[in-house]
Design a protein around this motif. Structure first.
Motif, short mmCIF file in Angstrom:
data_model
loop_
_atom_site.label_atom_id
_atom_site.label_comp_id
_atom_site.label_asym_id
_atom_site.label_seq_id
_atom_site.Cartn_x
_atom_site.Cartn_y
_atom_site.Cartn_z
N THR A 117 24.28 40.41 84.77
CA THR A 117 25.16 41.27 83.98
C THR A 117 24.52 42.66 83.87
N ALA A 118 25.33 43.67 84.21
CA ALA A 118 24.87 45.07 84.09
C ALA A 118 25.99 45.80 83.36
N VAL A 119 26.39 45.21 82.22
CA VAL A 119 27.63 45.62 81.55
C VAL A 119 27.43 46.69 80.47
N GLY A 120 26.17 47.10 80.25
CA GLY A 120 25.93 48.18 79.30
C GLY A 120 25.83 47.68 77.88
N CYS A 121 25.08 48.43 77.07
CA CYS A 121 24.90 48.09 75.66
C CYS A 121 25.98 48.73 74.80
N LEU A 122 26.59 49.79 75.34
CA LEU A 122 27.54 50.60 74.57
C LEU A 122 28.78 50.81 75.43
N SER A 123 29.45 49.71 75.76
CA SER A 123 30.58 49.86 76.66
C SER A 123 31.85 49.20 76.13
N GLU A 124 31.76 48.59 74.95
CA GLU A 124 32.96 47.98 74.36
C GLU A 124 33.34 48.81 73.13
N PRO A 125 34.33 49.71 73.26
CA PRO A 125 34.66 50.57 72.12
C PRO A 125 35.07 49.76 70.89
N TRP A 126 34.77 50.31 69.74
CA TRP A 126 35.08 49.62 68.48
C TRP A 126 35.94 50.52 67.59
N VAL A 127 37.08 49.99 67.18
CA VAL A 127 37.94 50.70 66.22
C VAL A 127 38.05 49.82 64.99
N PRO A 128 37.73 50.35 63.80
CA PRO A 128 37.82 49.51 62.60
C PRO A 128 39.25 49.02 62.40
N ASP A 129 39.34 47.92 61.70
CA ASP A 129 40.63 47.27 61.52
C ASP A 129 41.37 47.91 60.32
N PHE A 130 41.68 49.21 60.42
CA PHE A 130 42.37 49.87 59.31
C PHE A 130 43.77 49.27 59.13
N ASP A 131 44.19 49.14 57.89
CA ASP A 131 45.55 48.62 57.64
C ASP A 131 46.58 49.51 58.32
N HIS A 132 47.57 48.90 58.90
CA HIS A 132 48.71 49.59 59.54
C HIS A 132 48.25 50.58 60.61
N ILE A 133 47.18 50.23 61.31
CA ILE A 133 46.61 51.18 62.27
C ILE A 133 47.63 51.58 63.34
N ASP A 134 48.48 50.63 63.73
CA ASP A 134 49.44 50.93 64.81
C ASP A 134 50.66 51.71 64.32
N SER A 135 50.75 51.90 63.00
CA SER A 135 51.95 52.60 62.51
C SER A 135 51.87 54.11 62.78
N PHE A 136 50.67 54.63 63.04
CA PHE A 136 50.52 56.08 63.24
C PHE A 136 51.33 56.52 64.46
N GLU A 137 52.17 57.53 64.27
CA GLU A 137 53.09 57.92 65.35
C GLU A 137 52.57 59.08 66.20
N GLY A 138 51.43 59.65 65.80
CA GLY A 138 50.86 60.74 66.61
C GLY A 138 50.01 60.19 67.74
N GLU A 139 49.17 61.07 68.32
CA GLU A 139 48.28 60.62 69.40
C GLU A 139 47.00 60.03 68.78
N ALA A 140 46.48 58.99 69.41
CA ALA A 140 45.22 58.39 68.92
C ALA A 140 44.33 58.10 70.12
N TYR A 141 43.07 58.52 70.01
CA TYR A 141 42.12 58.31 71.11
C TYR A 141 40.79 57.82 70.58
N HIS A 142 40.13 56.97 71.37
CA HIS A 142 38.74 56.62 71.07
C HIS A 142 37.86 57.43 72.02
N THR A 143 36.75 57.94 71.51
CA THR A 143 35.89 58.77 72.36
C THR A 143 35.43 58.03 73.62
#
Ligand code: FAD
Ligand code: N01
Length: 544
Positions: free
Chosen positions: A149-175
């Motif tokens: 495995t050469a899958v990296g230590c920092l390769s699985e992005p993490w987004v906190p489980d904020f309530d209603h996270i998918d309700s946001f209608e604007g643009e959303a990006y993870h770095t």
């Protein structure tokens, strides 16, 4: 392609490949080269992205740049590559590192053995024939003797489980999953959540765009030290080339894989005035040279408090509004016990009228709404939310692959209470599997290409040794694994690291066990340890 080996008992084993490697970043590329070109093995790399690069393929946010200095953030194993490639800046930006890795892949003709756009979704060790069976998202199954495995230590992005996270209608990006075509910021109201190394890089860049307003949501203030990036001119490069062997050797023998050693043992015996005098020129010089001033920084609370105090003073000097400055000053953890970022104009950005800060420890985020973010005291409207909320670090990517060892035991079950490994390289119950920069190895506590080279070279030599000596199965003993896991905890507890809520401690994700995940005994000590293990006939491994 297939690989046949005859064991001493006369049994002939046939697998598709001698080794399957997952990932085509710094680690996977070198691992492929070493096994294929040095030892003539048949190797396949599976990579879910559609190009090489790993971290530098995915993290394309504005301002994405290395904190390691370019001349040591590279491979050292090939003289020609070292001579042919000239870095343009003290710290290479994301496009330049990506270009470098593409150059290496082409130079060593690596692409022909990489399957891009394919994700490994399962990997199980078949006890009946001692093979790894590796399943991919396109329904294929490959077999191999070794699974790396050469899958990296920092390769699985993490987004906190904020309530209603998918309700946001604007643009959303993870770095860590930034769109390849870029993002249009013009005239927009933008939120950045997170002030780790990614947030600290993206915030000043977004603020410089022609935006309406930038609101930074901060949970923990950070100690950021100026990077002081600058172009590398031909003269600089000539100087580096003249001393390159020595510089690289120092990096490979240094505790953090950096080309400079701490100048002072401690700040304990120094007044704050003396400490300021020592640190000021290093602050002006910028970069990790500042962090590596006092040898006992992460061991001695007194030294650390003085260095932390120095950084706090700098933040207060830089931020005009004293109340805002106080919110940006870290007080709840020791400097460097969370990964210490470098910055370019981060604190200065908060002096701009169109930039504001929400301290979520005072006014927590309650939920996302179609228009923006609801905190405990206000509703903030946005056109775009940037999640700079980090990664399911160290183990996340490995555990997502459904890896199964003997008795169908999953790695997830095995590591339910935290990673258990031998040397951060191998796991009892998972024969013939090696984890490049796995948990319990120095990895993220180092300039990573150095640690990657140490691992890849060790694994390649080991696999070659097993092939030459008719060894079919390799597995660390339970005792060796328990001893290494205990040693990891023991060395971590001698430091200040466990006192901080960091991703090193798994603390960024609620349901992960609280344990210190990388090895803090030092790159130098660690490298010597793994070499000795090999010299003693792979002590701690059962070889059959
Ligand atoms: P990665 O580069 O993460 O590559 C792993 C690859 O595996 C990825 O391409 C991924 O797509 C692939 N993969 C994962 N799972 C699967 C799967 N199931 N199937 C198929 N493919 C899969 N380190 C430093 O030393 N200095 C720095 O300044 C520095 N800056 C960094 C900046 C950022 C923004 C980040 C996120 C990390 C930084 N790092 C830095 C750490 C960096 O990750 C390492 O330096 C290095 O790039 C790791 O290389 P790698 O090949 O081990 O892993
Ligand atoms: O991620 P992080 P990162 N509500 O986990 C916050 C490498 N890297 O992507 O500190 C509000 O560090 C979280 O707050 P807290 C480097 O190794 C290197 O920035 O947990 N906020 C934190 O501020 C680095 O360490 C470089 O309280 C929430 C942020 O999000 C690693 O990658 C550049 C939250 C996450 O910070 C990861 O860095 C970039 C919530 N619910 C990355 N949850 C360079 O070398 C999380 N946060 C240049």
């Amino acid at each position: 392609m297939s690989s046949q080996t005859e064991h001493s008992g006369g049994t002939v084993y046939e697998t598709d490949y001698d080794a399957v490697i997952v990932g085509a970043g710094f680690s996977g590329l070198y691992q492929l080269h070493r096994l294929r070109d040095e030892f003539g093995l048949s190797v396949k790399v599976i990579e879910k992205a559609d190009d090489v690069g790993g971290t530098w393929y995915w993290n394309r946010y504005p301002g994405a740049q290395c904190d390691s200095e370019s001349h040591v953030y590279c491979y050292s194993f090939n003289e020609e590559i070292l001579e042919e490639w000239q870095w343009s800046e003290r710290y290479p930006s994301q496009p330049e590192v990506l270009e470098y890795l593409r150059f290496v892949a082409d130079r060593l003709d690596l692409r022909k053995d990489i399957e891009f756009g394919t994700e490994v979704t399962s990997a199980s060790f078949d006890e009946s024939d001692g093979q790894w069976r590796i399943g991919t998202d396109d329904g294929e199954e490959l077999t191999s003797q070794f699974f790396v495995t050469a899958v990296g230590c920092l390769s699985e992005p993490w987004v906190p489980d904020f309530d209603h996270i998918d309700s946001f209608e604007g643009e959303a990006y993870h770095t860590g999953r930034w769109p390849h075509d870029g993002v249009d910021f013009a005239g927009k109201r933008i939120a950045v959540i997170g002030t780790g190394a990614s947030g600290i890089q993206v915030i000043p860049e977004v603020a410089e765009e022609d935006i309406d307003h930038l609101t930074v949501f901060q949970r923990t203030p950070n100690y950021a030290v100026p990077a002081r990036d600058r172009p590398l001119e031909d003269d600089d490069w000539d100087e580096i080339q003249k001393n390159y062997d020595e510089i690289l050797q120092t990096a490979h023998e240094n505790g953090f894989g950096m080309p400079f050693d701490p100048a002072y043992p401690t700040a304990e015996d120094k007044s704050m005035e003396e400490v300021r005098e020592i640190l000021e020129p290093r602050w002006q010089e910028g970069g990790f040279r500042f962090m590596l001033t006092f040898e006992d920084l992460v061991f001695n609370p007194e030294t650390n408090e003085k260095v932390s105090q120095f950084v706090r003073e700098k933040i207060r000097e830089t931020v005009d509004d004293p109340e805002l400055a106080e919110k940006l000053v870290p007080k709840d953890h020791y400097y460097a016990t969370k990964r210490p970022p470098l910055h370019t104009n981060y604190y200065e950005t908060f002096n701009e009228d169109h930039v504001s800060l929400v301290d979520v420890t005072e006014t927590p985020i309650e939920r996302m709404t179609p228009e923006g973010i609801q905190t405990s005291d206000d509703h903030h409207e946005f056109d775009m939310i940037i999640y700079a909320t980090g990664f399911d670090a160290m183990t996340g990517t490995l555990l997502n692959m459904d890896i199964r060892g003997r008795d169908d035991l999953t790695l997830e079950e095995k590591w339910a209470d935290g990673p258990q490994t031998y040397l951060g390289l191998a796991v009892h119950g998972f024969p013939n599997m090696f984890t490049i920069t796995g948990p319990q190895s120095p990895s993220v506590l180092s300039n990573m290409p150095v640690s990657i080279e140490h691992h890849v070279e060790w694994v390649s030599d080991a696999i070659n040794h097993f092939a030459e000596n008719d060894i079919r199965l390799v597995e660390p003993t339970r005792e060796a694994e328990e001893a290494w896991t205990a040693h990891n905890t023991e060395v971590a507890e001698q430091t200040l690291y466990p006192t901080a809520d960091s991703w090193y401690m798994n603390e960024n994700i609620e349901d992960k066990p609280t344990v210190f995940t990388p090895y803090i005994g030092g790159v130098d000590v660690y490298h010597q340890t793994i070499q000795e293990v090999a010299q003693k006939g792979y002590e701690g491994f059962e070889l059959t």
